[in-house]
Design an enzyme around this catalytic site. Sequence first.
Site, PDB file in Angstrom:
ATOM      1  N   SER A 139       0.851  -1.201   0.000  1.00  0.00           N
ATOM      2  CA  SER A 139       0.000   0.000   0.000  1.00  0.00           C
ATOM      3  C   SER A 139       0.880   1.243   0.000  1.00  0.00           C
ATOM      4  CB  SER A 139      -0.864  -0.001   1.267  1.00  0.00           C
ATOM      5  OG  SER A 139      -1.453   1.261   1.470  1.00  0.00           O
ATOM      6  N   TYR A 152      -1.658  -1.320  10.613  1.00  0.00           N
ATOM      7  CA  TYR A 152      -1.861  -1.544   9.171  1.00  0.00           C
ATOM      8  C   TYR A 152      -0.676  -0.937   8.397  1.00  0.00           C
ATOM      9  CZ  TYR A 152      -3.851  -1.251   4.471  1.00  0.00           C
ATOM     10  OH  TYR A 152      -4.053  -1.372   3.118  1.00  0.00           O
TER      11      TYR A 152
HETATM   12  N1  LIG Z   1      -8.818  -0.391  -0.658  1.00  0.00           N
HETATM   13  C1  LIG Z   1      -7.756   0.357  -0.496  1.00  0.00           C
HETATM   14  O1  LIG Z   1      -7.859   1.597  -0.385  1.00  0.00           O
HETATM   15  C2  LIG Z   1      -6.384  -0.267  -0.482  1.00  0.00           C
HETATM   16  C3  LIG Z   1      -5.261   0.560  -0.629  1.00  0.00           C
HETATM   17  C4  LIG Z   1      -3.996  -0.016  -0.576  1.00  0.00           C
HETATM   18  C5  LIG Z   1      -3.837  -1.379  -0.406  1.00  0.00           C
HETATM   19  N2  LIG Z   1      -4.938  -2.173  -0.268  1.00  0.00           N
HETATM   20  C6  LIG Z   1      -4.730  -3.604  -0.042  1.00  0.00           C
HETATM   21  O2  LIG Z   1      -5.415  -4.360  -1.004  1.00  0.00           O
HETATM   22  C7  LIG Z   1      -5.672  -5.660  -0.495  1.00  0.00           C
HETATM   23  C8  LIG Z   1      -7.112  -6.038  -0.787  1.00  0.00           C
HETATM   24  O3  LIG Z   1      -7.983  -5.198  -0.056  1.00  0.00           O
HETATM   25  P1  LIG Z   1      -9.317  -4.571  -0.668  1.00  0.00           P
HETATM   26  O4  LIG Z   1      -9.163  -3.111  -0.647  1.00  0.00           O
HETATM   27  O5  LIG Z   1      -9.665  -5.254  -1.925  1.00  0.00           O
HETATM   28  O6  LIG Z   1     -10.373  -4.863   0.497  1.00  0.00           O
HETATM   29  P2  LIG Z   1     -11.431  -6.053   0.679  1.00  0.00           P
HETATM   30  O7  LIG Z   1     -12.432  -6.070  -0.399  1.00  0.00           O
HETATM   31  O8  LIG Z   1     -11.896  -5.915   2.089  1.00  0.00           O
HETATM   32  O9  LIG Z   1     -10.528  -7.351   0.498  1.00  0.00           O
HETATM   33  C9  LIG Z   1      -9.849  -7.987   1.533  1.00  0.00           C
HETATM   34  C10 LIG Z   1     -10.057  -9.482   1.349  1.00  0.00           C
HETATM   35  O10 LIG Z   1      -9.231 -10.172   2.287  1.00  0.00           O
HETATM   36  C11 LIG Z   1      -9.967 -11.263   2.797  1.00  0.00           C
HETATM   37  N3  LIG Z   1      -9.450 -11.611   4.122  1.00  0.00           N
HETATM   38  C12 LIG Z   1      -9.338 -10.816   5.200  1.00  0.00           C
HETATM   39  N4  LIG Z   1      -8.881 -11.514   6.247  1.00  0.00           N
HETATM   40  C13 LIG Z   1      -8.693 -12.793   5.809  1.00  0.00           C
HETATM   41  C14 LIG Z   1      -8.268 -13.985   6.433  1.00  0.00           C
HETATM   42  N5  LIG Z   1      -7.937 -14.029   7.732  1.00  0.00           N
HETATM   43  N6  LIG Z   1      -8.203 -15.103   5.683  1.00  0.00           N
HETATM   44  C15 LIG Z   1      -8.550 -15.095   4.377  1.00  0.00           C
HETATM   45  N7  LIG Z   1      -8.971 -13.991   3.726  1.00  0.00           N
HETATM   46  C16 LIG Z   1      -9.044 -12.856   4.448  1.00  0.00           C
HETATM   47  C17 LIG Z   1     -11.419 -10.756   2.880  1.00  0.00           C
HETATM   48  O11 LIG Z   1     -12.366 -11.832   2.838  1.00  0.00           O
HETATM   49  P3  LIG Z   1     -13.011 -12.471   4.172  1.00  0.00           P
HETATM   50  O12 LIG Z   1     -13.307 -11.332   5.092  1.00  0.00           O
HETATM   51  O13 LIG Z   1     -14.211 -13.185   3.682  1.00  0.00           O
HETATM   52  O14 LIG Z   1     -11.975 -13.391   4.712  1.00  0.00           O
HETATM   53  C18 LIG Z   1     -11.515  -9.924   1.604  1.00  0.00           C
HETATM   54  O15 LIG Z   1     -11.948 -10.707   0.530  1.00  0.00           O
HETATM   55  C19 LIG Z   1      -5.357  -5.593   1.012  1.00  0.00           C
HETATM   56  O16 LIG Z   1      -4.107  -6.175   1.273  1.00  0.00           O
HETATM   57  C20 LIG Z   1      -5.289  -4.100   1.278  1.00  0.00           C
HETATM   58  O17 LIG Z   1      -4.474  -3.789   2.368  1.00  0.00           O
HETATM   59  C21 LIG Z   1      -6.210  -1.654  -0.326  1.00  0.00           C
END
Ligand SMILES: NC(=O)c1ccc[n+]([C@@H]2O[C@H](COP(=O)([O-])OP(=O)(O)OC[C@H]3O[C@@H](n4cnc5c(N)ncnc54)[C@H](OP(=O)(O)O)[C@@H]3O)[C@@H](O)[C@H]2O)c1
Length: 256
Positions: A139, A152
Amino acid sequence: MDISNNTVLITGGATGIGLELAKQFIAKGNTVIVCGRRESKLKEAKLSLPQLITKQCDIANIDQRRELYNFCIEQFSAINILVNNAGIQREIDFRKGEADYVNGENETAINLEATFHLTALFTPHFMKQKESAIINVSSGLGIVPLVIVPIYSATKSALHSFSISLRKQLENTTVKVFEILPPIVDTELDNGARDKSGQTNKGKKKKKVAIESLNAISKDKFEIPIGLVKVLKIGSRINPPLFLKILNKKTPVQPL
Ligand SMILES: NC(=O)c1ccc[n+]([C@@H]2O[C@H](COP(=O)([O-])OP(=O)(O)OC[C@H]3O[C@@H](n4cnc5c(N)ncnc54)[C@H](OP(=O)(O)O)[C@@H]3O)[C@@H](O)[C@H]2O)c1
């Protein structure tokens, strides 16, 4: 790297950025496995993308990580790409003592330890493949922290460092190490925190993030800052206090 005809595991691939990456990989002729904890989200993802292979798994759990690895190796022995994408984000206020820290999910286990362990499990198998990749989703907050989500931000910073070390360790092998550094993206990662704080910027579209990432991977660009993270990377080196201030302006630490 060739981004077709691979077998890809995406952790947390049933929603958000992971699901968009899954769509893009499938569109390019790859086999894609996704995992997550919520069966409902896995089912929804499968409905929208019937080719998707889904596997329930809590990657915070060491035994379930081993089970996921065994499932992949036994059923999809050609597996050659691991996308460490699953992550959570929590507001933690250390002024309250241990309250926030202990009451909630373990960010370090999900965002960091799972990546280390899955990487350790899959790397020897990947080294036997003609071409393979480990893709870590960190990130922009790993470069400049958002103070209200300190753990985080720290896990993402650690992922950045880990990606550099791993890339160097594996440089004479068939395993390529990529790092995607997204900016704010329109997902549910923040559990509505942006809405609560009145932020109107929902961030970059997740589809654009996925397309830009795959495009960079196909050109062997190993470090992939997306959108404003490109500015953050340079600016934070020139004037760290200014960029810390700018990044934290909309969500300041509230008085107790
Ligand atoms: N959105 C942003 O602004 C942003 C910015 C920079 C980086 N990121 C990174 O992008 C990545 C994806 O995030 P996203 O933004 O797409 O959010 P998201 O839709 O909430 O995706 C996160 C995913 O991780 C899964 N997850 C969480 N805990 C888990 C566990 N213990 N075991 C297995 N799966 C797990 C969740 O599914 P379940 O809850 O069903 O397990 C969910 O599908 C993350 O690493 C995040 O830090 C996001």
